[in-house]
Every structure is written in C-alpha cells, then in structure tokens.
Design an enzyme around this catalytic site. Structure first.
Site, PDB file in Angstrom:
ATOM      1  N   ASN A   1      13.137   4.935   0.439  1.00 40.05           N
ATOM      2  CA  ASN A   1      12.592   5.166  -0.907  1.00 40.05           C
ATOM      3  C   ASN A   1      12.175   6.623  -1.076  1.00 40.05           C
ATOM      4  OD1 ASN A   1      12.354   2.727  -2.769  1.00 40.05           O
ATOM      5  ND2 ASN A   1      11.734   1.874  -0.795  1.00 40.05           N
TER       6      ASN A   1
ATOM      7  N   GLY B   1      12.047   5.351   5.455  1.00 43.13           N
ATOM      8  CA  GLY B   1      11.953   6.406   4.440  1.00 43.13           C
ATOM      9  C   GLY B   1      13.066   6.429   3.406  1.00 43.13           C
TER      10      GLY B   1
ATOM     11  N   GLU C   1      -7.974  -1.018  -6.177  1.00 40.83           N
ATOM     12  CA  GLU C   1      -8.816  -1.206  -4.986  1.00 40.83           C
ATOM     13  C   GLU C   1      -8.492  -2.462  -4.174  1.00 40.83           C
ATOM     14  OE1 GLU C   1     -12.974  -0.400  -5.623  1.00 40.83           O
ATOM     15  OE2 GLU C   1     -12.488   1.238  -6.999  1.00 40.83           O
TER      16      GLU C   1
ATOM     17  N   ASN D   1       2.799   2.757  -5.739  1.00 38.47           N
ATOM     18  CA  ASN D   1       3.336   1.995  -4.604  1.00 38.47           C
ATOM     19  C   ASN D   1       4.574   1.225  -5.041  1.00 38.47           C
ATOM     20  OD1 ASN D   1       3.357   0.794  -1.970  1.00 38.47           O
ATOM     21  ND2 ASN D   1       2.454  -1.058  -2.854  1.00 38.47           N
TER      22      ASN D   1
ATOM     23  N   ARG E   1      -0.072   0.676   5.492  1.00 41.60           N
ATOM     24  CA  ARG E   1      -1.516   0.646   5.726  1.00 41.60           C
ATOM     25  C   ARG E   1      -2.222   0.349   4.416  1.00 41.60           C
ATOM     26  NH1 ARG E   1      -4.530   2.647   9.701  1.00 41.60           N
ATOM     27  NH2 ARG E   1      -6.132   3.218   8.229  1.00 41.60           N
TER      28      ARG E   1
ATOM     29  N   HIS F   1       6.732  -2.291  -4.093  1.00 38.98           N
ATOM     30  CA  HIS F   1       6.586  -3.555  -3.375  1.00 38.98           C
ATOM     31  C   HIS F   1       7.862  -4.377  -3.573  1.00 38.98           C
ATOM     32  CE1 HIS F   1       4.427  -6.878  -1.543  1.00 38.98           C
ATOM     33  NE2 HIS F   1       4.953  -7.646  -2.475  1.00 38.98           N
TER      34      HIS F   1
ATOM     35  N   ARG G   1     -11.347   2.660   7.777  1.00 40.77           N
ATOM     36  CA  ARG G   1     -10.258   3.037   6.864  1.00 40.77           C
ATOM     37  C   ARG G   1     -10.530   4.342   6.128  1.00 40.77           C
ATOM     38  NH1 ARG G   1      -6.400  -0.343   6.625  1.00 40.77           N
ATOM     39  NH2 ARG G   1      -7.093  -2.394   7.162  1.00 40.77           N
TER      40      ARG G   1
ATOM     41  N   VAL H   1      -5.110  -5.172  -2.746  1.00 43.12           N
ATOM     42  CA  VAL H   1      -3.744  -4.987  -2.258  1.00 43.12           C
ATOM     43  C   VAL H   1      -2.730  -5.581  -3.239  1.00 43.12           C
ATOM     44  CG1 VAL H   1      -2.164  -5.509  -0.347  1.00 43.12           C
ATOM     45  CG2 VAL H   1      -4.575  -5.032   0.122  1.00 43.12           C
ATOM     46  N   ASP H   2      -1.767  -4.766  -3.653  1.00 42.39           N
ATOM     47  CA  ASP H   2      -0.644  -5.206  -4.504  1.00 42.39           C
ATOM     48  C   ASP H   2      -1.074  -5.723  -5.879  1.00 42.39           C
ATOM     49  OD1 ASP H   2       1.076  -4.603  -2.394  1.00 42.39           O
ATOM     50  OD2 ASP H   2       1.064  -6.641  -1.607  1.00 42.39           O
TER      51      ASP H   2
HETATM   52  C1  GAR Z   1      10.551  -1.109   1.209  1.00 42.02           C
HETATM   53  O1  GAR Z   1      11.288  -2.276   1.010  1.00 42.02           O
HETATM   54  C2  GAR Z   1       9.218  -1.197   0.478  1.00 42.02           C
HETATM   55  O2  GAR Z   1       9.295  -1.871  -0.735  1.00 42.02           O
HETATM   56  C3  GAR Z   1       8.403  -1.969   1.473  1.00 42.02           C
HETATM   57  O3  GAR Z   1       8.757  -1.435   2.718  1.00 42.02           O
HETATM   58  C4  GAR Z   1      10.098  -0.967   2.663  1.00 42.02           C
HETATM   59  C5  GAR Z   1      10.119   0.473   3.119  1.00 42.02           C
HETATM   60  O4  GAR Z   1      11.435   0.918   3.226  1.00 42.02           O
HETATM   61  N1  GAR Z   1       6.987  -1.825   1.210  1.00 42.02           N
HETATM   62  C6  GAR Z   1       6.121  -2.812   1.379  1.00 42.02           C
HETATM   63  O5  GAR Z   1       6.422  -3.912   1.779  1.00 42.02           O
HETATM   64  C7  GAR Z   1       4.692  -2.458   1.015  1.00 42.02           C
HETATM   65  N2  GAR Z   1       3.906  -3.629   0.870  1.00 42.02           N
HETATM   66  P1  GAR Z   1      11.751   2.470   3.240  1.00 42.02           P
HETATM   67  O6  GAR Z   1      10.876   3.069   4.351  1.00 42.02           O
HETATM   68  O7  GAR Z   1      13.209   2.545   3.590  1.00 42.02           O
HETATM   69  O8  GAR Z   1      11.423   3.030   1.907  1.00 42.02           O
END
Ligand code: GAR
Length: 205
Positions: free
Chosen positions: A14, A12, A147, A112, A96, A114, A66, A149-150
């Site tokens: 971010n 958590g 719709e 989101n 997810r 990434h 889903r 992913v990424d």
């Molecule tokens: C972050 O690095 C985020 O970019 C990545 O997970 C981590 C979560 O960290 N997300 C992905 O890879 C999504 N495809 P956090 O829980 O400390 O924010």
C-alpha cells in the site's frame, strides 16, 4: 506542502501504491519519511528504491507503554517536518495500536486502510473472518484513525465479491488490488482538502 509519513510493518504494497501515485498524479505532497516498527520490513527497501527516507523505531521488546513508544515515533515525525499542522500520517499495514494521545495530537491527520468493509470484521485476519462467516461481499475501507481500533470516520470503501471457492488468501489478493486503488485516492482527496469531517461522517466534495 503537506509532509507525509507512512508507517509500515511488512510488505509495504500500500505504501508503494501511495508513493507511486503521488509521483504519477503530481499530488501536492512531500513524501517525507517511511517508518517501520520492524527492521526487516520488506517495504523499507521499496521506499529506499523510490527515493524516500526510511527510519526504524523497533517495537519488539520496547520497555514502556504505547504512548512512550508513540512519543518516539512523533520525535521522528517532527524531525521530518510531519507536524500536527502540516503533516499527514498513513498507516499502511502498521500492525500496532496507536495510543489515544498520538491520535489526539494528530487529530484527523492519521489515515488507515483495513481489508474489510468496516464496521464488519475489525481486528486481525479479517479476510479469513469474512470467508468463515460466509459473507457474499467484503472489501476494504480507508478511514481516519480515532481513539478506538478500526472505528474512525470512513472516507472510501470498495466492495469485493466473495466467491464460493475463495480462501482467505484468494480473497485477500483481490481485496489488496482494491486497496491499492482507494488508498492513494483517499490521500489525494485529503491533500486537496476535499474531505469534510462532521462527527463520524465524512463528505467528499
Ligand atoms: C493490507 O492488506 C492492509 O489492509 C492490512 O495489512 C496489509 C498490509 O499490506 N492492514 C490491516 O489489517 C490493519 N488492521 P501491505 O504491507 O502490503 O500494504
């Protein structure tokens, strides 16, 4: 006021960066709820400390597809006023895949982060993918969810140099620092109505 929900699965950091920045910069956003699909997500405690309500919608062992799961999330969102008209959803390490139905219902209202420069290195363990591939630069991307992913329209990216001696972990650490800078900034731009979307392109005014 925009009602914000942040969806997490773990640490958590971010989420924390976004919540702190909303307060510090007095953004016109009500951080309505943090939802985790995992009951032991560390971020839940951080959210509570910051005075934000938390909810858990367990995904492990969930019987249904889903969309069935996402309907449970949407029920929680609505309970906190995070609707398709005045709500906004940040995926912050929410591990997810979101159903197309959820995306369509909250069209251009789900963001989101990434940890790579999309469209390079989508999917999982992308900092390792970048190190193994031997790229000289990687970084992070904030984008709207679509719709697939990424693949959604990109809002902000930050570039991070990959050093010769980097491991997935050292690179991830430097990328994360940039994530904490650009995600709150993208949220601020959204709240101020400064993101114009045309097809898969965005323009920041
Ligand atoms: C972050 O690095 C985020 O970019 C990545 O997970 C981590 C979560 O960290 N997300 C992905 O890879 C999504 N495809 P956090 O829980 O400390 O924010």
């Amino acid at each position: 006021m925009l009602n914000l929900a942040i969806l997490i699965s773990g640490r958590g950091s971010n989420m924390e960066a976004i919540l702190k920045s909303i307060k510090k910069k007095k953004m016109p956003i009500n951080p309505a709820v943090v939802i985790s699909n995992k009951p032991d997500a560390k971020g839940l405690k951080i959210a509570e400390k910051l005075g934000v309500k938390t909810e858990i919608v367990i995904s492990k062992g969930f019987k249904g597809d889903r969309w069935d799961y996402d309907k449970k999330i949407i029920t929680v969102l609505k309970r906190y006023g995070v609707t398709p008209t005045n709500g906004f959803v940040c995926l912050a390490g929410f591990m997810r895949i979101i159903s197309p139905q959820f995306i369509r219902k909250y069209k251009n209202r789900i963001m989101n982060i990434h940890p790579a420069l999309l469209p390079a290195f989508s999917g999982l363990e992308v900092q390792k993918q970048a190190v193994d591939y031997g790229v000289k630069y990687s970084g992070c991307t904030v984008h709207l969810a679509d719709e697939r992913v990424d693949t959604g329209p990109i809002i902000i990216q930050a570039v991070v140099k990959v050093n010769d001696n980097d491991t997935a972990e050292t690179l991830a650490k430097r990328i994360l620092k940039q994530e904490h800078r650009i995600y709150p900034e993208a949220v601020r731009l959204f709240a101020k109505g400064k993101i114009k979307i045309s097809g898969r392109k965005t323009k920041i005014s």
